[in-house]
Write an enzyme that holds these catalytic residues in place. Structure first.
Site, PDB file in Angstrom:
ATOM      1  N   ASP A  12      -7.407  -6.032  -1.507  1.00  0.00           N
ATOM      2  CA  ASP A  12      -6.390  -5.155  -0.946  1.00  0.00           C
ATOM      3  C   ASP A  12      -5.712  -4.432  -2.099  1.00  0.00           C
ATOM      4  O   ASP A  12      -6.175  -4.473  -3.237  1.00  0.00           O
ATOM      5  CB  ASP A  12      -5.369  -5.950  -0.104  1.00  0.00           C
ATOM      6  CG  ASP A  12      -4.537  -6.930  -0.919  1.00  0.00           C
ATOM      7  OD1 ASP A  12      -4.779  -7.068  -2.142  1.00  0.00           O
ATOM      8  OD2 ASP A  12      -3.635  -7.566  -0.349  1.00  0.00           O
TER       9      ASP A  12
ATOM     10  N   HIS B 260       0.824  -1.209   0.000  1.00  0.00           N
ATOM     11  CA  HIS B 260       0.000   0.000   0.000  1.00  0.00           C
ATOM     12  C   HIS B 260       0.856   1.256   0.000  1.00  0.00           C
ATOM     13  O   HIS B 260       0.510   2.255  -0.644  1.00  0.00           O
ATOM     14  CB  HIS B 260      -0.941  -0.013   1.199  1.00  0.00           C
ATOM     15  CG  HIS B 260      -1.975  -1.092   1.120  1.00  0.00           C
ATOM     16  ND1 HIS B 260      -2.837  -1.385   2.161  1.00  0.00           N
ATOM     17  CD2 HIS B 260      -2.291  -1.971   0.128  1.00  0.00           C
ATOM     18  CE1 HIS B 260      -3.635  -2.378   1.807  1.00  0.00           C
ATOM     19  NE2 HIS B 260      -3.321  -2.744   0.585  1.00  0.00           N
TER      20      HIS B 260
END
Length: 263
Positions: A145, A90
Site C-alpha cells: 500500500d 494515500h
C-alpha cells in the site's frame, strides 16, 4: 494545530515533518495516518512552505510500516481499520507528491512496509549509510500500500520490484542507491546536515516551477506522447508568464543570481 504522533516545524521556508513514535518504531497507526493527511493539507495551503523534509525520531527506524499490533487488536474490524488508515495515508502521499514544494525524505534507519512506501512517494531521498529498505508486506501475509505499487517499478524496473515484493529482500543503503530507489547515501553523522543544506537551497528556488515539473514527471508515466507534450507546452508557458519565470529569465540574461519568490 497540535499533533501527537508527528511534529511540525516551519522555518525559513522549510517544513520539517518528523514521525514521532520512536517507542513503536515510528509505525503507522490510525492517528498517525490522520495527522499525516492533515499536515499534508496544511502544508499545501501554506504559501511560505517551499520545501518539505520528512524525517523520523531516533536513528533505528524511519518507519516500520503499519502497526501490526493495532491490526491484531482490531480483530474482525481489522479490514475496516486498514481501509481507514490507507485512505488517510494515500491522501497524504498524493497531496505531497502533487504539491509545489519538493519533499525530501531523510532516512536514518529501517524503512519497511508503509515506511518504505512513503519513501517511494517522496521526490528526493537521502539516506544514512546505516539505513535499510524492505517491503516486508508479504512476510506478514499482506500486500503493498502507500504508493509503492505505483512508484517502485517505475524507479527500479519490473523484475526488481517483483523481487522486493515477493522475497522481502532487504536492501542496504548502498544497494538502494544502486537500484535507483534513493538519490544518495551519506555517512550517518552527515545525514541531517546534508538534507538541511539541500532543503535550504531548494527553498530559495522557483517553487511553482518545481510543482509543474513534479506533476509533469508523474503524469508522463501514463499520458500519451502528444498529451504530455501539450501539458509541457502549457506548463512552460505558465512558468514564463509567472513572476518567478520573469525573474529567472532576467537573472539569466544579466548573469546574476535570481531572487525567486516561489510564485
Amino acid at each position: 494545530m497540535q499533533y501527537q504522533t508527528i511534529t511540525l516545524e516551519i522555518q525559513a521556508g522549510i517544513a520539517t515533518v518528523t514521525l514521532n513514535r520512536p517507542e513503536a518504531a515510528n509505525a503507522l497507526d490510525l492517528l498517525m495516518t490522520q495527522e499525516m493527511m492533515q499536515v499534508s493539507i496544511d502544508l499545501d495551503h501554506d504559501p511560505d512552505v517551499r520545501c518539505v523534509i520528512l524525517r523520523a525520531a531516533g536513528d533505528r527506524f524511519f518507519c516500520a510500516g503499519g502497526d501490526l499490533q493495532a491490526f491484531k487488536e482490531a480483530g474482525d474490524r481489522g479490514p475496516q481499520l486498514v481501509k481507514a488508515m490507507t485512505t488517510n495515508l494515500h491522501a497524504a502521499v498524493s497531496r505531497l507528491a502533487r504539491g509545489n514544494a519538493p519533499v525530501i525524505a531523510e532516512v536514518a534507519g529501517v524503512a519497511a512496509g508503509g515506511g518504505f512506501s512513503m519513501v517511494c512517494g517522496c521526490d528526493l531521498v537521502i539516506a544514512s549509510e546505516k539505513a535499510s529498505f524492505t517491503m516486508a508486506y508479504t512476510r506478514a501475509g499482506l500486500s503493498p500500500d502507500g504508493s509503492s505499487s505505483f512508484f517502485l517499478s517505475r524507479m527500479v524496473g519490473l523484475r526488481r520490484a517483483m523481487d522486493l515484493a515477493l522475497t522481502n529482500r532487504v536492501l542496504t543503503a548502498a544497494e538502494a542507491e544502486e537500484w535507483g530507489l534513493i538519490n544518495r547515501v551519506v555517512p550517518a553523522e552527515q545525514l541531517s546536515e546534508t538534507v538541511n543544506t539541500m532543503a535550504a537551497e531548494i527553498a530559495q528556488g522557483a517553487t511553482a516551477a518545481y510543482g509543474r515539473a513534479k506533476r509533469l514527471i508523474l503524469e508522463g508515466t501514463w499520458n500519451s506522447l502528444e498529451t504530455q507534450m501539450e501539458n509541457e507546452s502549457r506548463a512552460i508557458a505558465d512558468s514564463l508568464g509567472s513572476p518567478d519565470g520573469k525573474e529567472g529569465l532576467d537573472a539569466f540574461l544579466n548573469k546574476r543570481r535570481p531572487n525567486f519568490q516561489g510564485i
